[in-house]
Motif scaffolding. Structure first.
Motif, PDB file in Angstrom:
ATOM      1  N   GLU A 198      77.759  13.872  49.960  1.00 34.99           N
ATOM      2  CA  GLU A 198      76.875  13.064  49.034  1.00 34.99           C
ATOM      3  C   GLU A 198      75.552  13.640  49.148  1.00 34.99           C
ATOM      4  OE1 GLU A 198      76.295   8.978  46.883  1.00 34.99           O
ATOM      5  OE2 GLU A 198      75.993   8.958  48.989  1.00 34.99           O
ATOM      6  N   MET A 199      75.082  14.280  47.869  1.00 38.27           N
ATOM      7  CA  MET A 199      73.660  14.975  48.047  1.00 38.27           C
ATOM      8  C   MET A 199      72.902  13.944  47.403  1.00 38.27           C
ATOM      9  SD  MET A 199      72.287  18.386  45.833  1.00 38.27           S
ATOM     10  CE  MET A 199      72.754  19.740  46.928  1.00 38.27           C
ATOM     11  N   ASP A 200      71.697  13.546  48.060  1.00 40.42           N
ATOM     12  CA  ASP A 200      70.611  12.895  47.895  1.00 40.42           C
ATOM     13  C   ASP A 200      69.631  13.991  47.624  1.00 40.42           C
ATOM     14  OD1 ASP A 200      68.060  11.715  48.207  1.00 40.42           O
ATOM     15  OD2 ASP A 200      69.253   9.950  48.737  1.00 40.42           O
ATOM     16  N   ILE A 201      69.233  14.319  46.330  1.00 42.36           N
ATOM     17  CA  ILE A 201      68.478  15.394  46.008  1.00 42.36           C
ATOM     18  C   ILE A 201      66.898  15.077  46.399  1.00 42.36           C
ATOM     19  CG2 ILE A 201      69.979  15.996  43.878  1.00 42.36           C
ATOM     20  CD1 ILE A 201      67.756  14.826  42.354  1.00 42.36           C
ATOM     21  N   PHE A 202      66.431  14.002  46.631  1.00 40.83           N
ATOM     22  CA  PHE A 202      65.034  13.723  47.309  1.00 40.83           C
ATOM     23  C   PHE A 202      65.132  14.158  48.672  1.00 40.83           C
ATOM     24  CE2 PHE A 202      62.243  11.057  49.611  1.00 40.83           C
ATOM     25  CZ  PHE A 202      61.294  10.738  48.799  1.00 40.83           C
ATOM     26  N   TRP A 203      65.959  13.719  49.500  1.00 46.49           N
ATOM     27  CA  TRP A 203      65.946  14.105  50.884  1.00 46.49           C
ATOM     28  C   TRP A 203      66.383  15.466  50.967  1.00 46.49           C
ATOM     29  CZ3 TRP A 203      63.120  11.055  53.269  1.00 46.49           C
ATOM     30  CH2 TRP A 203      63.071   9.705  53.065  1.00 46.49           C
ATOM     31  N   ILE A 204      67.176  16.053  50.305  1.00 46.73           N
ATOM     32  CA  ILE A 204      67.387  17.528  50.681  1.00 46.73           C
ATOM     33  C   ILE A 204      66.087  18.507  50.396  1.00 46.73           C
ATOM     34  CG2 ILE A 204      68.567  19.483  49.469  1.00 46.73           C
ATOM     35  CD1 ILE A 204      70.409  18.004  51.306  1.00 46.73           C
ATOM     36  N   PHE A 206      63.012  17.064  50.609  1.00 51.79           N
ATOM     37  CA  PHE A 206      62.110  16.602  51.659  1.00 51.79           C
ATOM     38  C   PHE A 206      62.309  17.359  52.653  1.00 51.79           C
ATOM     39  CE2 PHE A 206      60.650  13.908  54.833  1.00 51.79           C
ATOM     40  CZ  PHE A 206      59.229  13.426  54.298  1.00 51.79           C
ATOM     41  N   GLY A 207      63.541  17.770  53.124  1.00 52.62           N
ATOM     42  CA  GLY A 207      63.671  18.394  54.291  1.00 52.62           C
ATOM     43  C   GLY A 207      63.628  19.889  54.300  1.00 52.62           C
ATOM     44  N   GLY A 208      63.207  20.509  53.055  1.00 53.29           N
ATOM     45  CA  GLY A 208      63.088  21.794  52.941  1.00 53.29           C
ATOM     46  C   GLY A 208      64.323  22.581  52.350  1.00 53.29           C
ATOM     47  N   GLY A 209      65.391  21.848  51.881  1.00 51.56           N
ATOM     48  CA  GLY A 209      66.498  22.494  51.328  1.00 51.56           C
ATOM     49  C   GLY A 209      66.412  22.556  49.762  1.00 51.56           C
ATOM     50  N   ASP A 210      67.068  23.456  49.114  1.00 49.03           N
ATOM     51  CA  ASP A 210      67.184  23.587  47.480  1.00 49.03           C
ATOM     52  C   ASP A 210      68.427  22.976  47.011  1.00 49.03           C
ATOM     53  OD1 ASP A 210      67.536  24.716  45.001  1.00 49.03           O
ATOM     54  OD2 ASP A 210      66.346  26.409  45.559  1.00 49.03           O
ATOM     55  N   PRO A 211      68.327  21.922  46.312  1.00 44.51           N
ATOM     56  CA  PRO A 211      69.503  21.315  45.870  1.00 44.51           C
ATOM     57  C   PRO A 211      70.589  22.364  44.911  1.00 44.51           C
ATOM     58  CG  PRO A 211      67.816  19.850  45.630  1.00 44.51           C
ATOM     59  CD  PRO A 211      66.961  21.194  46.089  1.00 44.51           C
ATOM     60  N   VAL A 212      69.842  23.149  44.142  1.00 43.72           N
ATOM     61  CA  VAL A 212      70.829  23.965  43.331  1.00 43.72           C
ATOM     62  C   VAL A 212      71.616  25.068  44.295  1.00 43.72           C
ATOM     63  CG1 VAL A 212      70.471  25.800  41.727  1.00 43.72           C
ATOM     64  CG2 VAL A 212      69.163  23.598  41.199  1.00 43.72           C
ATOM     65  N   GLU A 213      70.814  25.566  45.125  1.00 41.65           N
ATOM     66  CA  GLU A 213      71.271  26.595  45.960  1.00 41.65           C
ATOM     67  C   GLU A 213      72.325  25.972  47.007  1.00 41.65           C
ATOM     68  OE1 GLU A 213      71.133  30.027  45.729  1.00 41.65           O
ATOM     69  OE2 GLU A 213      69.972  29.414  44.006  1.00 41.65           O
ATOM     70  N   LEU A 214      72.222  24.682  47.459  1.00 46.61           N
ATOM     71  CA  LEU A 214      73.325  24.098  48.293  1.00 46.61           C
ATOM     72  C   LEU A 214      74.552  23.849  47.410  1.00 46.61           C
ATOM     73  CD1 LEU A 214      70.862  22.051  50.694  1.00 46.61           C
ATOM     74  CD2 LEU A 214      72.359  24.018  51.343  1.00 46.61           C
ATOM     75  N   LEU A 215      74.274  23.552  46.206  1.00 49.14           N
ATOM     76  CA  LEU A 215      75.485  23.095  45.495  1.00 49.14           C
ATOM     77  C   LEU A 215      76.223  24.250  45.028  1.00 49.14           C
ATOM     78  CD1 LEU A 215      73.596  20.707  42.792  1.00 49.14           C
ATOM     79  CD2 LEU A 215      75.702  20.042  44.142  1.00 49.14           C
ATOM     80  N   LYS A 216      75.671  25.563  45.208  1.00 52.87           N
ATOM     81  CA  LYS A 216      76.438  26.722  44.775  1.00 52.87           C
ATOM     82  C   LYS A 216      76.992  27.072  45.987  1.00 52.87           C
ATOM     83  CE  LYS A 216      73.119  28.552  41.419  1.00 52.87           C
ATOM     84  NZ  LYS A 216      72.160  29.784  40.985  1.00 52.87           N
ATOM     85  N   LYS A 217      76.407  26.954  47.160  1.00 50.64           N
ATOM     86  CA  LYS A 217      76.803  27.506  48.275  1.00 50.64           C
ATOM     87  C   LYS A 217      78.100  26.598  49.016  1.00 50.64           C
ATOM     88  CE  LYS A 217      75.403  28.609  53.222  1.00 50.64           C
ATOM     89  NZ  LYS A 217      74.018  28.543  53.956  1.00 50.64           N
TER      90      LYS A 217
END
Length: 297
Positions: A198-204, A206-217
């Motif tokens: 489950e992607m929590d876009i806030f915490w992703i 906040f931790g330095g991740g990119d929600p869009v790129e991680l969805l793609k990955k």
């Protein structure tokens, strides 16, 4: 230009292009307008029960009435000091379904059968865990390694009982590891048959991740999403913790919500839950809904 005025201008050209041409023009106008007005967010309206963590224990009935009146038809989790049976009944009476519930790490490891029992009563299809135990605010490789083994085992048990296990990343998983992060390690070493996310876009973010790129990955490993936003300029770190003031109305913070929703749709996420961890949920949740409704494809 006013739409009706534009149509009238086209109709005035009838002598020049003929009736057939006008029909084509008008059809094209209506099609173009319909496409332009198509909402970006088209999924059911879902709310994470933690949003109403303060009001549920006081009055679960009134809280669910508020949730229904806001337009929500799905909820993640349960609330109040009532039984799962009673909570399910109250939700059913209000046209609210419960596609997902939360469970702690210890519950899943020590009493997975009770988690299954509760999920079945509530009618849930997903069980999510939002925290891996770790010390001193730092997730270690050993913590992540143990979580992978535990998630694979518990995920298999849930799958055998007709449920999908999802790990809710919380931002502290972005500790560097080899050529990536510990989040990459968790993805790469959990069994896709038994462990989803489950992607929590806030915490992703906040931790330095990119929600869009991680969805793609990681594509369809992501099954659920928490929608929220981070205050502009908020200090970020790898603790997975911050003050409630940094949780702001969706669309007013740092995250690129339209880009995230577009990629999430491509990924195939079906359930989205607005989660507001601030102390102003009665004000902010309606603002978040209004913003999401305003977005067009």
């Amino acid at each position: 230009m006013n739409f009706n005025y534009f149509v009238m201008k086209q109709l005035l050209k009838v002598k020049k292009v003929g009736a057939f041409g006008i029909i084509i023009n008008v059809v094209m106008i209506f099609c173009g307008t319909a496409n332009a007005q198509k909402p970006l967010y088209q999924a059911p309206w879902g709310i994470e029960s933690y949003t109403f963590r303060k009001s549920f224990p006081i009055d679960a009935v009134k809280t669910l009435d508020t949730i229904r009146n806001m337009g929500f038809t799905e909820i993640e989790g349960s609330g109040g000091n009532i039984s799962p049976q009673e909570f399910r009944k109250l939700c059913d009476e209000r046209g609210i379904t419960i596609p997902s519930i939360g469970a702690s790490y210890d519950q899943l490891m020590q009493h997975p059968d009770s988690v299954v029992y509760k999920a079945k009563i509530l009618g849930a299809s997903y069980v999510m865990c939002a925290w891996i135990p770790h010390d001193n605010g730092v997730l270690s490789f050993e913590n992540a390694k143990k979580a992978v083994a535990d998630f694979n085992k518990t995920g298999k048990f849930l799958e055998e009982n007709g449920l999908t296990f999802c790990y809710h990343a919380h931002g502290y998983e972005f500790q560097p590891y080899e050529n990536g992060t510990l989040l990459d390690y968790i993805f790469n070493n959990t069994d896709p048959r038994y462990v989803s996310f489950e992607m929590d876009i806030f915490w992703i973010w906040f931790g330095g991740g990119d929600p869009v790129e991680l969805l793609k990955k990681y594509g369809n490993r992501w099954k659920l999403m928490h929608l929220k936003d981070l205050k502009k300029g908020a200090k970020k770190d790898l603790t997975g913790l911050t003050t409630p003031e940094n949780d702001v109305s969706i669309g007013t913070g740092e995250l690129d919500i339209p880009a995230i929703l577009k990629e999430a749709k491509k990924t195939g996420i079906k359930h989205y839950f607005i989660e507001d961890e601030s102390d102003h949920v009665v004000l902010q949740v309606p603002q978040s809904i209004a913003y999401l409704k305003s977005l067009k494809e």
